[in-house]
Design an enzyme around this catalytic site. Structure first.
Site, PDB file in Angstrom:
ATOM      1  CD  GLN A   1      30.283  67.974 120.444  1.00 17.76           C
ATOM      2  OE1 GLN A   1      30.233  69.019 121.154  1.00 17.76           O
ATOM      3  NE2 GLN A   1      31.568  67.538 119.932  1.00 17.76           N
TER       4      GLN A   1
ATOM      5  CG  ASP B   1      15.006  51.101  60.317  1.00 17.76           C
ATOM      6  OD1 ASP B   1      14.260  50.319  59.709  1.00 17.76           O
ATOM      7  OD2 ASP B   1      14.917  52.173  60.669  1.00 17.76           O
TER       8      ASP B   1
ATOM      9  CE  LYS C   1      12.932  52.208  55.825  1.00 15.86           C
ATOM     10  NZ  LYS C   1      12.257  53.239  56.963  1.00 15.86           N
TER      11      LYS C   1
ATOM     12  CG  MET D   1      19.953  60.059  54.795  1.00 16.07           C
ATOM     13  SD  MET D   1      18.139  60.032  54.440  1.00 16.07           S
ATOM     14  CE  MET D   1      17.712  61.188  55.590  1.00 16.07           C
TER      15      MET D   1
HETATM   16  N1  SAH Z   1      16.770  58.527  62.751  1.00 16.95           N
HETATM   17  C1  SAH Z   1      18.110  58.557  62.434  1.00 16.95           C
HETATM   18  C2  SAH Z   1      18.652  59.035  61.135  1.00 16.95           C
HETATM   19  C3  SAH Z   1      18.163  58.222  60.045  1.00 16.95           C
HETATM   20  S1  SAH Z   1      18.650  58.871  58.423  1.00 16.95           S
HETATM   21  C4  SAH Z   1      18.924  59.458  63.637  1.00 16.95           C
HETATM   22  O1  SAH Z   1      18.018  60.198  64.320  1.00 16.95           O
HETATM   23  O2  SAH Z   1      20.216  59.285  63.766  1.00 16.95           O
HETATM   24  C5  SAH Z   1      20.064  58.176  58.071  1.00 16.95           C
HETATM   25  C6  SAH Z   1      21.157  58.954  58.185  1.00 16.95           C
HETATM   26  O3  SAH Z   1      21.537  59.302  59.672  1.00 16.95           O
HETATM   27  C7  SAH Z   1      22.517  58.073  57.591  1.00 16.95           C
HETATM   28  O4  SAH Z   1      22.416  58.593  56.276  1.00 16.95           O
HETATM   29  C8  SAH Z   1      23.588  58.950  58.280  1.00 16.95           C
HETATM   30  O5  SAH Z   1      23.786  60.617  57.758  1.00 16.95           O
HETATM   31  C9  SAH Z   1      22.925  59.239  59.721  1.00 16.95           C
HETATM   32  N2  SAH Z   1      23.541  58.308  60.822  1.00 16.95           N
HETATM   33  C10 SAH Z   1      22.821  57.295  61.142  1.00 16.95           C
HETATM   34  N3  SAH Z   1      23.638  56.813  62.321  1.00 16.95           N
HETATM   35  C11 SAH Z   1      24.765  57.047  61.984  1.00 16.95           C
HETATM   36  C12 SAH Z   1      26.165  57.096  62.667  1.00 16.95           C
HETATM   37  N4  SAH Z   1      26.207  55.824  63.362  1.00 16.95           N
HETATM   38  N5  SAH Z   1      27.059  57.739  62.106  1.00 16.95           N
HETATM   39  C13 SAH Z   1      27.070  58.566  61.229  1.00 16.95           C
HETATM   40  N6  SAH Z   1      25.724  59.128  60.720  1.00 16.95           N
HETATM   41  C14 SAH Z   1      24.716  58.375  60.846  1.00 16.95           C
END
Ligand code: SAH
Length: 487
Positions: A44, A261, A283, A396
């Site tokens: 089976q 970055d 930056k 930020m």
């Molecule tokens: N492209 C990124 C954001 C860049 S702007 C993303 O998608 O996450 C940068 C900001 O991202 C920082 O000022 C902070 O507010 C946030 N950020 C990035 N990495 C982080 C982490 N590991 N913990 C907390 N905030 C973070």
């Protein structure tokens, strides 16, 4: 090596499987995929085997085993739960020199079933010679993550073009160089991105270029036509290297040069190809306009000289990552690019702290807002952020915590609204501070947290106490005490 890996042609070959249960079914599925004509022999059978037998290649014999059933078979598998019967099948096969496998019984196996990574026509078999099948399966899982699904299609395309390439590129070295370029460059990337028609066109174009070059100057040995590289804008995620995508990792491992970055963690950077040049282009908040143009030019120059460029960005390239601006520049310069998404900081900050961004009881929408505008001026659009059922994430924003919380309250958001600051989300140094809009500034001044940090504003923030994972990511002293109490 006490077994030798061979790839056995079983297409249209007669195979006998003795047994009709789950074990037999698993082997039957595999062998059916290899094109074998399977005879299942069992009094089976399970429902799943019934389904398999709907393929007219296969046969069912509803009977007890008899020696005559193994006659003329290429291989035989015994997968019953009757040990004596399995031994009998094994002995009969040995007498007739038919390769036999008694499932899960290595001493009674002439051959073993490997763990398989199937990118047909590329097939990888992994065996631990019966010593540690689970380890073989884990090895398989690792390889599965490393080898793109598009490998099979790439191999098929190469197979279809093989004769033409052979006729147009006479030397072995020339062909090897040709295929290496195809498999590590534009052709393979197009295939992995699911664009098979363009991949085929690119391969034909590459062949034409090489052919023309060879016929126009037969003295020059296989000189590579001047090629233009590509730029991959890759989201590196928030810091934890485990949050990288497979695609990000693959591109990082084949980069000639990486521009990264400040937000890219060193653990992630370490996963780039060892020989790649790694250039820091972080930056400062004050001079980003000039720096951005400089970065664009660096990428354009590197790609124009034929390099594979990875632009590694924290989080996701298209969430406050200037990814859009960078590809506008690449487009204007005629450089090919791809963008690979990454886990954005909000995703990591929320999941790693037990603060869901939406929750049917507390938040029906979520907004990602920047604390700063391109001009460097603070973002002041608070009027749109007062919905009590909406979660607002500030990127930020830590440097202007006071201005942001005041702006929200002045615009009408309740002073009691919960807020969380998540510093260095997903990293071993992650810290969380929760309070309300009206008291977070004082609390943070007393115990400032390092950047990068994200602000989560909304009712969901209060769920942190309830839902945080009390694991390695908790370093806040209150929570550590809580975690210890829970042990
Ligand atoms: N492209 C990124 C954001 C860049 S702007 C993303 O998608 O996450 C940068 C900001 O991202 C920082 O000022 C902070 O507010 C946030 N950020 C990035 N990495 C982080 C982490 N590991 N913990 C907390 N905030 C973070």
């Amino acid at each position: 090596m006490n077994t030798f890996p061979l790839f056995f042609k079983l297409t249209n070959q007669p195979v006998l499987i003795v047994g009709g249960g789950e074990v037999a079914q698993r082997k039957a599925d595999l062998l059916s995929r290899a094109g074998a004509c399977i005879t299942i022999l069992a009094p089976q059978i399970s429902q799943e085997i019934h389904q398999l037998l709907s393929d007219e290649r296969h046969t069912l014999i509803t009977a007890h085993y008899d020696k005559k059933h193994i006659d003329g078979k290429r291989i035989v598998i015994a997968g019953t739960d009757d040990e004596a019967l399995n031994h009998q099948v094994h002995a009969d096969c040995k007498a007739l020199n038919i390769p036999v496998n008694v499932v899960d019984t290595p001493p009674l196996c002439d051959f073993i079933f490997p763990a398989i990574v199937d990118r047909n026509p590329i097939v990888i078999g992994i065996s631990s010679n019966g010593k540690a099948p689970v380890l073989a399966r884990l090895t398989r899982a690792r390889l599965e993550t490393l080898i793109p699904q598009g490998y099979g299609k790439l191999a098929k395309l190469a197979g279809d073009m093989r004769d033409e390439v052979k006729s147009k590129i006479p030397t072995l070295t020339g062909r090897r160089q040709f295929w290496e370029k195809a498999f590590e460059g534009k052709v393979s990337e197009l295939m992995f991105a699911g664009r098979s028609v363009e991949a085929e066109q690119a391969l034909k174009q590459q062949l034409e270029q090489t052919h023309q070059q060879l016929s126009s100057n037969s003295d020059v040995k296989q000189a590579d036509p001047k090629s233009v590289g590509e730029v991959y804008i890759v989201g590196a995620g928030p810091g934890d290297p485990e949050l990288l995508t497979f695609k990000a990792l693959r591109l990082m491992q084949q980069a000639d040069i990486v521009y990264y970055d400040a937000l890219v963690s060193s653990e992630v950077l370490d996963l780039c190809r060892r020989d790649a040049d790694k250039v820091f282009v972080g930056k400062k908040r004050s001079n980003h306009a000039v720096a951005q143009q400089g970065i664009n030019q660096l990428m354009i120059d590197a790609a124009s000289s034929g390099k594979r460029v990875v632009r590694l960005k924290g989080g996701d390239p298209f969430v406050f990552g200037r990814g859009g601006e960078e590809i506008q520049a690449l487009r204007a310069a005629g450089i090919a690019y791809q963008v690979v998404p990454g886990i954005t900081a909000a995703g990591a900050a929320s999941c790693y702290t037990g603060i869901p961004l939406t929750h049917r009881d507390y938040a029906q929408s979520v907004r990602f807002v920047t604390g700063f505008l391109k001009s460097g001026e603070p973002n002041t659009g608070f009027a749109a952020l007062t919905n009590p059922n909406e979660t607002v994430i500030f990127y930020m924003g830590l440097h202007s915590l006071e201005r942001l919380t005041k702006g929200l309250m002045d615009a009408g958001r309740s002073p009691q609204t919960p807020i969380a600051i998540i510093s260095q989300a997903s990293m071993p140094t992650q810290q969380v501070m929760t309070a309300t809009l009206q008291d977070i500034v004082a609390k943070h001044e007393a115990n400032p947290l390092p950047t990068p940090a994200l602000l989560i504003v909304g009712e969901v923030a209060k769920l942190h106490d309830e839902l945080a994972w009390y694991g390695e990511h908790i370093v806040n002293t209150d929570q550590q005490a809580h975690a210890l109490n829970m042990l």
